[in-house]
Structures are given as structure tokens and as C-alpha cells.
Design an enzyme around this catalytic site. Sequence first.
Site, PDB file in Angstrom:
ATOM      1  N   LYS A  55     -21.821  16.876 -24.446  1.00 48.56           N
ATOM      2  CA  LYS A  55     -22.620  15.700 -24.098  1.00 48.56           C
ATOM      3  C   LYS A  55     -22.267  14.529 -25.015  1.00 48.56           C
ATOM      4  O   LYS A  55     -22.146  13.386 -24.558  1.00 48.56           O
ATOM      5  CB  LYS A  55     -24.114  16.054 -24.138  1.00 48.56           C
ATOM      6  CG  LYS A  55     -24.509  16.984 -22.980  1.00 48.56           C
ATOM      7  CD  LYS A  55     -25.871  17.666 -23.134  1.00 48.56           C
ATOM      8  CE  LYS A  55     -26.085  18.660 -21.973  1.00 48.56           C
ATOM      9  NZ  LYS A  55     -27.345  19.427 -22.079  1.00 48.56           N
ATOM     10  N   GLN A  99     -31.888  19.886 -26.443  1.00 50.99           N
ATOM     11  CA  GLN A  99     -31.111  20.949 -25.797  1.00 50.99           C
ATOM     12  C   GLN A  99     -31.968  22.199 -25.571  1.00 50.99           C
ATOM     13  O   GLN A  99     -32.575  22.713 -26.501  1.00 50.99           O
ATOM     14  CB  GLN A  99     -29.875  21.295 -26.648  1.00 50.99           C
ATOM     15  CG  GLN A  99     -28.972  22.352 -26.010  1.00 50.99           C
ATOM     16  CD  GLN A  99     -28.372  21.910 -24.680  1.00 50.99           C
ATOM     17  OE1 GLN A  99     -27.937  20.776 -24.522  1.00 50.99           O
ATOM     18  NE2 GLN A  99     -28.374  22.806 -23.703  1.00 50.99           N
ATOM     19  N   ASP A 122     -33.017  12.985 -19.671  1.00 50.30           N
ATOM     20  CA  ASP A 122     -32.660  14.326 -19.208  1.00 50.30           C
ATOM     21  C   ASP A 122     -33.687  14.824 -18.184  1.00 50.30           C
ATOM     22  O   ASP A 122     -33.499  15.882 -17.585  1.00 50.30           O
ATOM     23  CB  ASP A 122     -32.603  15.269 -20.420  1.00 50.30           C
ATOM     24  CG  ASP A 122     -31.774  16.527 -20.156  1.00 50.30           C
ATOM     25  OD1 ASP A 122     -30.789  16.448 -19.391  1.00 50.30           O
ATOM     26  OD2 ASP A 122     -32.110  17.587 -20.715  1.00 50.30           O
TER      27      ASP A 122
END
Lengths: 283, 283
Positions: A55, A99, A122
Site C-alpha cells: 500500500k 491493517q 479504507d
Amino acid sequence: MTALVLDGKAIAKKTEQELSQRVAKLKEQSGGQTPILATILVGGDPASATYVKMKGNACERIGMDSLKVELPEETTTEELLQEINNLNNNPDVHGILLQHPVPPQIDERACFDAIALEKDVDGVTCLGFGRMSMGEDAYGCATPKGIMRLLAAFDIELSGKHAVVVGRSPILGKPMALMLLNANATVTICHSRTQNLQEHIKQADVIVGAVGKPEFIKAEWIKDGAVVVDAGYHPGGVGDIELEPLKDRVAAYTPVPGGVGPMTINTLIYQSVDSGEKKITSQ
Amino acid sequence: MTALVLDGKAIAKKTEQELSQRVAKLKEQSGGQTPILATILVGGDPASATYVKMKGNACERIGMDSLKVELPEETTTEELLQEINNLNNNPDVHGILLQHPVPPQIDERACFDAIALEKDVDGVTCLGFGRMSMGEDAYGCATPKGIMRLLAAFDIELSGKHAVVVGRSPILGKPMALMLLNANATVTICHSRTQNLQEHIKQADVIVGAVGKPEFIKAEWIKDGAVVVDAGYHPGGVGDIELEPLKDRVAAYTPVPGGVGPMTINTLIYQSVDSGEKKITSQ
């Protein structure tokens, strides 16, 4: 019939070129400012570390900056919440990625939900999910939103089609179902308690495998001419769907790897650029 | 076979007795404090006025108070937001009901979402929907939550069953689908763009009519032994489902009227009592 390959890698690459231009333009117009994505990695899981690195690399490729936050395995919920709060209040940060998964002692849901809506690039907050579900402005959850962007890139028609989503996780199955519903598909959500799973899958015009088990969904369950989306990725380069026998009888499929995966990361940076543009141009 | 009648009126009445006791106990323990539901009615729609009155009466029957806010037809979004904000900040108010629909010049979604989560006892906010969807603590949207409570009261099994929801509105079809999913049903959501609606309905173990058109769903589309839930109510006392021919061949059905309707109001006051208890006992 040869199936259309829903090449996520190619679409991601093409989109990165557009994003690079947007970032360059933003820098030029703002005296050098660039969107910044903060990535939070808790603990030392190698797969998670790899994802975070990928990422960060994607940010770099398009000229964005990323701010890497790495926290030890024994981090508490309170410590992580404090970190997220700092990033929420940091005016230079335009997006926050936590994450998944975090170590078991952490309340992941509480930490996801602590991310400010406008930085939730996200798409993991309950609020963002609720707003997306109701057709309100919100960043979509990265994997299902990436799938929607991939289907759109190949002009796959969804309106009136019967989409069957296998899996109901908070960051995949559930948002996927609502996104397909909002695109006017008729949606069936199957999961571990579903009876007669095969019978449901046999009816799918669009099948989304989001179950997290290698080749759990068998090729023979899928009808000719279906659109096959595989959100799984397992050792050996297989997904949730037995793909090989389908390649000459379905309408389209996402390859594994190179289908859904690249679109997830691409959606994250796409939404980060959006957030950065909104913030920087409003100053 | 004679179908089980899912008598919402009876369950609501029984629950009101329990709620009366809880309210009485709360008054006793708190020196006379009682849960208060604020009801907001905008404009002069007679059906809406009747609903608000019925909700106020239900509060009265169980010893709760209601605070009636009536605003003129020409109220603006800003004025309504201000009113909701006042009620959010009023420590004596434990629940807020904004009667749907509001006049067309008002942004209903913005006004719903302005309601504080802990006072959203009608379950209309995006945040509440998102939290409920993810299995987090939140008041459920009153009509679908009322249906879930009704099904639970009659021990209707949902796990592994195929539930088909016809309709996808923000305060009925969408939350209904997520609640059934979280109860481990396999869920299909149909709507105006659905192709082959009959074929979907024919497969339903549990069918929920939430479409808002009188007897739109025909009896012959529904299989023997199904559980039939009708969330519609139309002039002449009919719902969304053609019910009469089903009464001797389905497993269970909600009568119209007297099925879903009483449970909606009952859920609103049930959740208001919950909210009042939480607030008053924490003082």
C-alpha cells in the site's frame, strides 16, 4: 466461448496514471502539498506487513506520501485509539488505514470506528457502511468498492441481475451485498449457515466468492455465462472459487492473482487522493 | 393445516404490561423520573398525525411521558435540525421520534442522522443502521425490529432458512435484510428492478412484504409451509401480500391489521424504556 478476463492489474495500472496526474496537479496548485495516507500496522504478522508495504509502494508510485505507524504486538486498544485520535487530529493526514487483522487483545471494531469519517478511505467504519448503504456520501470499503470499480470498468451490467455473495464479513460480504443492491442487482447473501448453498449459487448471474477458503466454491455449481468474482487469495495462487474449469464457459471472471487484489489497493489510494483533494483545495 | 397467526397485537399488549412494570419500578427508584419520548410531527398529513398520536397513547398506557413537538408544513431543514439539536441536548428526553415522511423541502436523511445515537429509539440513523449491521449495540429500526421480536415471540426458526425481503427502503427493507442475515438466515433482497420476482418468492421459507403496494405479492407465488410477514398496510385493511388464500397452507402469517403494525409502535416504546432506564439509572 472465451470468458472476458476482468484484469484488475491492468485497470489499477491505468488508474494509477490518472491518479499520478491528479496528485501532480494538486501539488502544483497547492505549493507542493500532497495527499498523505497514514498506515497503521500492529504487530509482526508477515502477510500484514507485506500488505502495508504494498500500500505504501502504491502511494509512492502516484506521488502521494504515506506515514507509516508501526506498533508492537502487545499494543492495547487504548493505545491504538490514542494513535488513531492523533492521526484524526493531524491536518496533514488525509486518510487512515488500520491493517486488518489486529492482535486478538485489541477491540478492532472500536478502533475502526474511531477513524474520522472523512479520513476513512479504507471504508471500515460502521458510520461509513451505514451511509454507503443508504446512498449517502462515504468512502466505500476498499475490497468490495474495488470490485464495483472493476465491474464498471468492463461495463458489466448489474441492474436486474441476480448477484449471489458468499460470505458476510464486515469488510467484504456485507458491504459487497449493499453495493450490489444499490447498483440495482437482486442480491442473495449466503454464509456458513446457508442450506443448499449449491442451489443458490446455481442461480447466480453474478457470483462473488468472499468466504476465505481455498476453492470452496466448485466450478460445477456455477452456471454458464455467469460473471465470476473471486475475492479470495490463498497459498498456491488460488482463490475461493475453483476457477480453471470455468474459463471457457462463463461470461467473465477475475483472475487470481491479478483480479480483485490490485483493485483493493487501487481503491485505497483512489479514495486517499479524493480525500486529499477535498482537504487541500478547501484550504 | 391451519396457519399460526403471528398476533402482533397480543404480543404488544403482553409486552406493554412488562414495560409498565419497568417504568413503575424506575419511577419508584428514581424519585418519580420516567422515560420521555419526544415525537416530532412536521406538517398536517392526517395519517402521520394519527401515527404520532398512537405513539403518544402507547407511551401513556405504560406510564411514560411524551413530549409532542409539532412544526408547520413550511419548516426548513435548518429549523428541524435546530429542533432535533435541542432535543439531543435536553437531558429529560430519552428518545426522539421524527415521524416519516416529512414535507418535501426537508432533507429527511440529514434530519434523521442528526438524532443522537443514544436517543435514536426509532432506529433511523445511518450510524445506528451500520452498528446494527455489524452486530454492535444500537436500537433497531422500529418496524423490522418489531418483526424480529414478533418472530422470536413465536419461536420462528430463522437460522439457515431462506428469507426473501421484497423492498429495500432505508427504514424497512434494508434493515430487515441485515437483521435476518444476522439471525443466520440466507437472505435475498428483491425490489422494483428484480427480474423473475415470482421465482425468487417461490423459494422463500420466510417472505417479508415491504413494498408498499396493496396485495402486490400474490398468494400463488408463495410456497406451502412458508412464514409470511406483511409489513404493508393499505386502505381497506389489506397489506402488501394477498393473504386470504394462504391461511390454510402456510406455516404462519402476520394478520393485517394486528400483525406488524402494533409491533412497530411497541418496539419504539420498548426501546424508549431501555434508553430511559440507561440514562436515569446512570445518574
